[in-house]
Design an enzyme around this catalytic site. Structure first.
Site, PDB file in Angstrom:
ATOM      1  CE  LYS A  49      -4.481   1.052   0.122  1.00 24.02           C
ATOM      2  NZ  LYS A  49      -5.459  -0.042  -0.340  1.00 24.02           N
TER       3      LYS A  49
HETATM    4  P1  NAD Z   1     -12.996   7.721  -2.948  1.00 29.73           P
HETATM    5  O1  NAD Z   1     -11.973   8.832  -2.681  1.00 29.73           O
HETATM    6  O2  NAD Z   1     -13.482   7.655  -4.321  1.00 29.73           O
HETATM    7  O3  NAD Z   1     -14.415   8.013  -2.038  1.00 29.73           O
HETATM    8  C1  NAD Z   1     -14.445   7.987  -0.751  1.00 29.73           C
HETATM    9  C2  NAD Z   1     -15.672   8.442  -0.242  1.00 29.73           C
HETATM   10  O4  NAD Z   1     -15.755   8.492   1.158  1.00 29.73           O
HETATM   11  C3  NAD Z   1     -15.982   9.754  -0.666  1.00 29.73           C
HETATM   12  O5  NAD Z   1     -17.670  10.068  -1.018  1.00 29.73           O
HETATM   13  C4  NAD Z   1     -15.797  10.735   0.595  1.00 29.73           C
HETATM   14  O6  NAD Z   1     -16.665  11.961   0.528  1.00 29.73           O
HETATM   15  C5  NAD Z   1     -16.195   9.721   1.717  1.00 29.73           C
HETATM   16  N1  NAD Z   1     -15.448  10.038   2.931  1.00 29.73           N
HETATM   17  C6  NAD Z   1     -14.123  10.214   3.057  1.00 29.73           C
HETATM   18  N2  NAD Z   1     -14.144  10.482   4.431  1.00 29.73           N
HETATM   19  C7  NAD Z   1     -15.478  10.133   4.964  1.00 29.73           C
HETATM   20  C8  NAD Z   1     -15.405  10.419   6.314  1.00 29.73           C
HETATM   21  N3  NAD Z   1     -14.896  10.930   7.283  1.00 29.73           N
HETATM   22  N4  NAD Z   1     -16.968   9.820   6.730  1.00 29.73           N
HETATM   23  C9  NAD Z   1     -17.751   9.718   5.732  1.00 29.73           C
HETATM   24  N5  NAD Z   1     -17.343   9.553   4.343  1.00 29.73           N
HETATM   25  C10 NAD Z   1     -16.200  10.109   3.868  1.00 29.73           C
HETATM   26  O7  NAD Z   1     -12.465   6.372  -2.268  1.00 29.73           O
HETATM   27  P2  NAD Z   1     -12.796   4.720  -2.834  1.00 29.73           P
HETATM   28  O8  NAD Z   1     -11.879   4.355  -3.828  1.00 29.73           O
HETATM   29  O9  NAD Z   1     -14.242   4.598  -3.138  1.00 29.73           O
HETATM   30  O10 NAD Z   1     -12.450   4.097  -1.375  1.00 29.73           O
HETATM   31  C11 NAD Z   1     -13.207   3.878  -0.301  1.00 29.73           C
HETATM   32  C12 NAD Z   1     -13.019   2.874   0.491  1.00 29.73           C
HETATM   33  O11 NAD Z   1     -12.823   1.811  -0.373  1.00 29.73           O
HETATM   34  C13 NAD Z   1     -11.647   2.833   1.145  1.00 29.73           C
HETATM   35  O12 NAD Z   1     -11.586   2.222   2.434  1.00 29.73           O
HETATM   36  C14 NAD Z   1     -10.515   2.208   0.159  1.00 29.73           C
HETATM   37  O13 NAD Z   1      -9.491   1.622   0.886  1.00 29.73           O
HETATM   38  C15 NAD Z   1     -11.697   0.955  -0.096  1.00 29.73           C
HETATM   39  N6  NAD Z   1     -11.061   0.355  -1.361  1.00 29.73           N
HETATM   40  C16 NAD Z   1     -11.294   0.797  -2.503  1.00 29.73           C
HETATM   41  C17 NAD Z   1     -11.105   0.296  -3.861  1.00 29.73           C
HETATM   42  C18 NAD Z   1     -10.734   0.945  -5.044  1.00 29.73           C
HETATM   43  O14 NAD Z   1     -10.604   0.030  -6.281  1.00 29.73           O
HETATM   44  N7  NAD Z   1     -11.012   2.146  -5.069  1.00 29.73           N
HETATM   45  C19 NAD Z   1     -10.749  -1.077  -3.574  1.00 29.73           C
HETATM   46  C20 NAD Z   1     -10.775  -1.938  -2.424  1.00 29.73           C
HETATM   47  C21 NAD Z   1     -11.027  -1.401  -1.432  1.00 29.73           C
END
Ligand code: NAD
Length: 417
Positions: free
Chosen positions: A107
């Protein structure tokens, strides 16, 4: 010893320890798997638009690479810390092992507030960070991808930077790229599509009909917003959504397409017509059948667990449930599909992207989605069967499978020299 839930690495190690106890791992194997293999901290200058130079700190951690090259996303956030990146790297090791793809876990992160950076500042930061970590990354060694606050454009800048240093294009160094430069069909939706598949499977197991279920989703980014659309398409009623600015609620259901449109236009969900405003904390405790945390760590904790009403929790985010809350929910009979299984669709299609880039041979979207479906459903069923055999929950089932696979690879390779 009490776990400090504010430290994601402590949480990740405690989950590993529980699995290691059940598996009866040797002390030597425990010691190897508890620690990340490599940790790089980089401090680097970026020229800002006003001519000033600001220093930034970034990390890249590889937890274990015995099953294949390191793989894991890059996060831009003011909350990033070395311990958070360590935890996320360890979870990536288990995640790749659960779905059986040949990668180890890694990561990365940069401590910054991307919303305060202009596009050109963001580009310079991404390119400089890519250069700083280029001593670790490469198509055979360590392959980054997007995570919170990073996206296909940022992956493109990083891939271009790495390629500039090589003198030729190296698309396989990074996944989650735009299609025009070697990205994969279906990658943008992949994590959410995986969420849809495991939700469907879990619903079958617990006898829940999608068309009679209400869903609450926290986070409206790549994972949350597309999961909302795909669960809506599965027939579920989406009753609440949120982003960092707060949540919106309508017990009769939210039109997800309208919410996506509104959020794009207004930059946030706040004020979505026909909804009532709720805080992110209230959102988690709303009446619903399914709760999908898709934002950040430590959202379901000892403090709010007694008010959680969902019967099924799908961990789209990494580490959204603290160990204390996890145990209480299990005792209450709530089904939790754990992060290392639930959100593995992203890394699975990243694997497909990497394979396509290396072979210079690209697949159609239906081939991607079919292969993803078969990997995710097979992994879900293997985890469910393991959990049933061992009379435990899905999280421990996933850990038992994953840790055993990584331990086996580590054992077979032996201790060098
Ligand atoms: P992103 O940046 O696209 O979206 C994050 C979302 O969460 C946004 O809507 C943001 O406003 C919201 N957010 C941020 N802080 C917040 C808080 N304190 N309270 C409530 N909402 C909040 O990110 P993403 O890629 O969608 O990732 C989201 C989660 O999924 C993370 O934990 C990430 O590690 C996990 N994840 C992502 C992927 C991927 O392919 N993008 C894969 C596996 C896991």
């Amino acid at each position: 010893m009490a776990i400090n839930i504010d430290n994601a690495y402590d949480v990740a190690v405690s989950q590993f320890d529980e699995a290691a106890d059940r598996l009866g791992l040797s002390q030597a194997m425990r010691a190897i798997l508890r620690k990340p293999k490599r940790e790089l901290i980089v401090n680097f200058p970026v020229r800002m638009d006003n001519g000033d130079v600001e220093m930034f700190t970034g990390y890249r951690v590889q937890h274990n690479i015995n099953r294949g090259p390191a793989k894991g996303g890059i996060r831009f956030s003011p909350e990033v810390s070395l311990d958070e990146v360590r935890a996320l790297a360890m979870w990536m090791t288990w995640k790749c092992a659960v779905v059986g793809i040949p990668f180890g876990g890694a990561k990365g992160g940069v401590l910054c507030d991307p919303h305060k950076l202009s596009r050109s500042e963001l580009e310079r930061l991404a390119r400089r960070y890519a250069t700083e970590i280029s001593i670790l990354i490469g198509p055979n060694s360590d392959i980054p991808a997007p995570d919170m606050n990073t996206n296909p454009q940022i992956m493109a800048w990083m891939m271009d930077t790495f390629s500039m240093h090589q003198g030729y294009s190296v698309p396989a160094v990074i996944t989650g790229k735009p299609l025009a430069i070697g990205g994969s069909e279906g990658r943008l939706e992949a994590t959410a599509r995986g969420i849809q598949f495991v939700t469907r499977e879990a619903m079958i197991d617990i006898g829940m009909n999608p068309e009679e279920s209400s869903v609450v989703i926290q986070g409206f980014g790549n994972v949350g917003a597309i999961s909302a659309r795909l669960l809506y398409e599965l027939g579920c009623k989406i009753v609440a959504l949120s982003d960092i600015s707060g949540g919106v609620y309508n017990p009769n259901g939210i039109d997800v397409h309208q919410a996506m449109h509104y959020s794009k236009e207004h930059g946030a969900l706040r004020g979505l017509p026909n909804t009532e405003a709720v805080t992110n904390a209230e959102l988690l405790t709303l009446p619903c059948d399914v709760l999908v945390p898709a934002a950040i760590e430590n959202q379901i904790t000892g403090k709010n667990v007694s008010q959680i009403k969902a019967r099924l929790i799908i961990e789209a985010a990494n580490g959204p449930t603290t160990p204390e809350a996890d145990h209480i929910l299990n005792d209450r009979g709530v089904t939790i599909v754990p992060d290392i299984l639930a959100n593995a669709g992203g890394v699975t299609v990243s694997y497909f992207e990497w394979v396509q880039d290396l072979q210079r041979f690209f697949w159609a979207e239906h081939e991607i989605n079919d292969r993803l479906e078969s990997i995710m459903t097979r992994a879900y069923r293997a985890v469910r069967n393991k959990a049933q055999q061992q009379e435990t929950n899905l999280r421990m089932g996933a850990y038992l499978l994953a840790v055993a696979r990584v331990a086996e690879a580590t054992e077979i390779r032996g201790v060098y020299p």
